[in-house]
Design an enzyme around this catalytic site. Sequence first.
Site, mmCIF file in Angstrom:
data_model
loop_
_atom_site.group_PDB
_atom_site.id
_atom_site.type_symbol
_atom_site.label_atom_id
_atom_site.label_comp_id
_atom_site.label_asym_id
_atom_site.label_seq_id
_atom_site.Cartn_x
_atom_site.Cartn_y
_atom_site.Cartn_z
ATOM 1 N N HIS A 1 0.826 21.992 -3.272
ATOM 2 C CA HIS A 1 2.128 23.704 -3.576
ATOM 3 C C HIS A 1 2.235 23.993 -2.750
ATOM 4 C CE1 HIS A 1 -2.017 24.477 -1.547
ATOM 5 N NE2 HIS A 1 -1.753 26.003 -1.356
ATOM 6 N N ASP B 1 0.392 25.878 5.227
ATOM 7 C CA ASP B 1 0.200 24.968 5.306
ATOM 8 C C ASP B 1 -0.555 23.227 5.132
ATOM 9 O OD1 ASP B 1 -1.335 26.437 3.697
ATOM 10 O OD2 ASP B 1 -3.516 26.208 5.079
ATOM 11 N N HIS B 2 0.709 22.888 4.070
ATOM 12 C CA HIS B 2 0.138 22.188 3.252
ATOM 13 C C HIS B 2 1.623 21.438 2.771
ATOM 14 C CE1 HIS B 2 -4.095 23.461 1.276
ATOM 15 N NE2 HIS B 2 -3.860 23.857 1.497
ATOM 16 N N HIS C 1 -4.220 29.258 -7.462
ATOM 17 C CA HIS C 1 -4.218 29.711 -6.123
ATOM 18 C C HIS C 1 -2.345 29.951 -5.877
ATOM 19 C CE1 HIS C 1 -4.821 29.920 -1.594
ATOM 20 N NE2 HIS C 1 -4.132 28.437 -1.199
ATOM 21 N N HIS D 1 -10.126 22.680 2.961
ATOM 22 C CA HIS D 1 -10.309 23.438 4.257
ATOM 23 C C HIS D 1 -11.889 23.367 4.123
ATOM 24 C CE1 HIS D 1 -6.300 26.088 4.439
ATOM 25 N NE2 HIS D 1 -6.433 25.549 3.249
#
Length: 253
Positions: A56, A60-61, A113, A170
């Site tokens: 996505h 942080d991805h 999400h 995570h």
Amino acid sequence: MPLTVHQFPCLSDNYGFLARDEATGLAACVDTPEAGAILRELAKLGWRLALILNTHWHPDHAGGNADIKAATGATIVGPAEVTRISALDREVRGGDHVMLGETRFEVIESGGHTLGHVAYHDADDRIAFVGDTLFALGCGRLFEGKPDQMWDSLQRLAALPDDTRVYCAHEYTASNARFALSVDDDPALKARAEAVFAARERGEPTVPTTIGLEKATNPFLRAPHLAARLGAEGKQDYEAFAAVRAAKDVFRG
């Protein structure tokens, strides 16, 4: 030949994942939370990066995409939403597949999400990279999607074989366990929570998990069984899930 997965910490609580197709030696990076850490691990392993697989668009991805592509020439693959922060070489959605050498990844729609979130499933090796949709004892916050969308996404993942190894992005498991214990008194959950707390005390990761373990103990997948405790008795399954998610959003344990 099998897929080898190398897992390592990134940022404050992310995991980085490098996956190598042993038949060809080609490697993929699943998400790019921290370019420097990922490039260091690649150099240490001596692996040749061919693909970046984004789940996505969150920074942080996908925030390390440009630097890793510049350093390796890897092809960036992901859902269309990633173009909010990074160029894509190939756009994918649920029902597509991606080849890493001889390893085939099925793309699973897993929005909730974020609206366009996807997961990558290697059926031959029973491995799934699920980003922020499913966590060990948890699930991602609904930043963009609705409860019915997220529930459907979780059910797609829950339909995978029970021994599927689940690589979530995570290390949230201890916090998730504390919440789970507040809404569910199942003995299997209690035993798992104790093991999780002990592992974290030793500094050990709780990822990967398995589909079977999550179906047995994860309160978000067990939501229909918890409906009465959360005031959702007689509601549809996704409404029971919404009640669990709402309780987690305000939990301060």
